[in-house]
Design an enzyme around this catalytic site. Structure first.
Site, PDB file in Angstrom:
ATOM      1  N   TYR A 297       0.842  -1.199   0.000  1.00 29.53           N
ATOM      2  CA  TYR A 297       0.000   0.000   0.000  1.00 29.53           C
ATOM      3  C   TYR A 297       0.876   1.247   0.000  1.00 29.53           C
ATOM      4  CZ  TYR A 297      -4.319   2.565   1.128  1.00 29.53           C
ATOM      5  OH  TYR A 297      -5.427   3.393   1.108  1.00 29.53           O
ATOM      6  N   TYR A 341      -5.788   5.417  -7.059  1.00 30.65           N
ATOM      7  CA  TYR A 341      -6.002   5.325  -5.616  1.00 30.65           C
ATOM      8  C   TYR A 341      -7.406   4.786  -5.372  1.00 30.65           C
ATOM      9  CZ  TYR A 341      -6.508   6.788  -0.733  1.00 30.65           C
ATOM     10  OH  TYR A 341      -6.723   6.818   0.625  1.00 30.65           O
TER      11      TYR A 341
END
Length: 388
Positions: A297, A341
């Site tokens: 991430y 995102y």
């Protein structure tokens, strides 16, 4: 106290379908429509229909409830529905929830989804605009008057300490940005397709909050992503090779807050990631050297370095050199820095593509992929593997 033993979930469920909308800065449609498009695409990919679905999982932050998405997508009765908290930290936990449901026989086909207009609508990068009073918000309320108003400012505090502790410069963070954009440049689905960067570009990008520059921060995206999870047995009868869930875990560290855990003994690591790492390694029986691809991430580059260290790929302070040396194929879709995102859900989809052998940046023979969720908050992670 966290578990000190392997759990029994590994190998009992698999991701069998992935689907997404296009990734843009202005989708021109509602978040519900984005969610439904992604869900239908994932079911088509899995060779299943709406009538096969009996479970749904999403984020507490999502604006499209499970029952509303089910109705709009033509899905009927649900025997399982769930939401996971803590923003991007929920990504891998949605798959964990789905796997738990199918392993326990509560549901047979569960769809995990996330959809938002995060660029044209709500701007997460703008920070806290208004918040209802809550115990959870008290920690933020302690830091906001000091000027820590945005996610970048919250991360910058830990990032500055990391650089100081290990005698590094902000160029260390640039290594992560360059790798992500290199992969995005070859990915037609990525917003930054055809736009690689260099360390010089990284160093020339404007400051956001020192020591973070623009190219250390993930983008804002409109879009939706969905995943389909079912039992390992049923997965073998579906069109694509299953991405078997070898291990799934959640983790929160001591003195955990949401992005502002400044009262821990050490700010140079991510204890929540360490909790996840221990359980993933225990349950999967794997170690860092066994992992073929890392999908980590990357909302902010410093936390990618800290994750590599917490998961044991390298020693503390050595992650920038590890990335620069190509120690692990990393974020082969371009990550949230380069592709989109989507709160990490697009990263899980890339892990599935790697195991299928269909990634645009395919790692030859990829059979074991580590995926992580948002850090700085209670988080989650997965080890996905090829069947057999």
């Amino acid at each position: 106290m966290t578990l000190h033993r392997a759990d029994t979930l590994g190998g009992r469920a698999a991701v069998v379908g992935i689907g997404a909308t296009e990734f843009s800065k202005d989708s021109g449609r509602s978040e519900l429509k984005l969610a439904v498009e992604a869900v239908r695409a994932a079911l088509d990919d899995a060779g299943l229909g709406p009538g096969d679905v009996d479970g749904m999982v999403t984020f507490t932050m999502d604006t499209s409830p499970e029952i509303t998405v089910a109705q709009a997508a033509g899905i009927g009765e649900l025997s399982f529905f769930s939401r996971v908290h803590y923003g991007g930290g929920a990504a891998c936990a949605t798959v964990q929830q789905a796997a738990l449901a199918v392993a326990a026989g509560i549901a047979e086909v569960v769809v995990c989804y996330r959809a938002f207009n995060e660029r044209s609508g709500r701007r997460f990068g703008a920070g806290v605009q208004r918040r209802e009073p809550s115990a959870e918000g008290a920690a933020l309320g302690w830091n906001l008057p000091a000027g820590l108003l945005t996610p970048a400012s919250w991360v910058a505090m830990a990032a500055q300490r990391y650089l100081y502790a290990y005698g590094l410069t902000p160029e260390a963070f640039g290594q992560v940005a360059v790798v992500g954009r290199r992969h995005a440049a070859r990915n037609p689905a990525a917003y930054f397709y055809g736009k690689p960067i260099t360390l010089v570009d990284h160093a020339a990008s404007r400051w956001i909050v020192e020591p973070l520059r623009l190219l250390d921060c993930c983008q804002e995206t409109d879009g939706g992503q969905a995943l389909v999870v079912t039992t390992a047995e049923r997965a073998r009868d579906l069109p694509h090779p299953p991405a078997v869930i070898r291990a799934a875990a959640q983790g929160a560290g001591r003195a955990q807050e949401q992005m502002t855990s400044y009262y821990r003994d050490d700010l140079t690591g991510l204890p929540e990631s360490a909790v996840v790492a221990r359980q993933l390694w225990r349950t999967s029986g794997l170690r860092p050297a066994d992992i073929d691809v890392g999908i980590l991430y990357d909302h902010f580059t410093p936390f990618v370095l800290m994750q590599l260290e917490e998961f044991g790929f390298c020693a503390p302070g050595e992650a920038a050199d590890f990335v620069a040396a190509g120690g692990l194929p990393l974020n082969t879709h371009g990550g949230q820095l380069g592709e989109a995102y989507l709160h990490g859900m697009n990263g899980i989809a890339e892990a599935v593509r790697q195991l299928r052998g269909t990634s645009v940046n395919q790692v030859p023979g990829a059979a074991r992929v580590l995926v992580t969720a948002g850090t700085g908050v209670p988080t989650s992670g997965l080890v996905l593997g090829a069947d057999g």
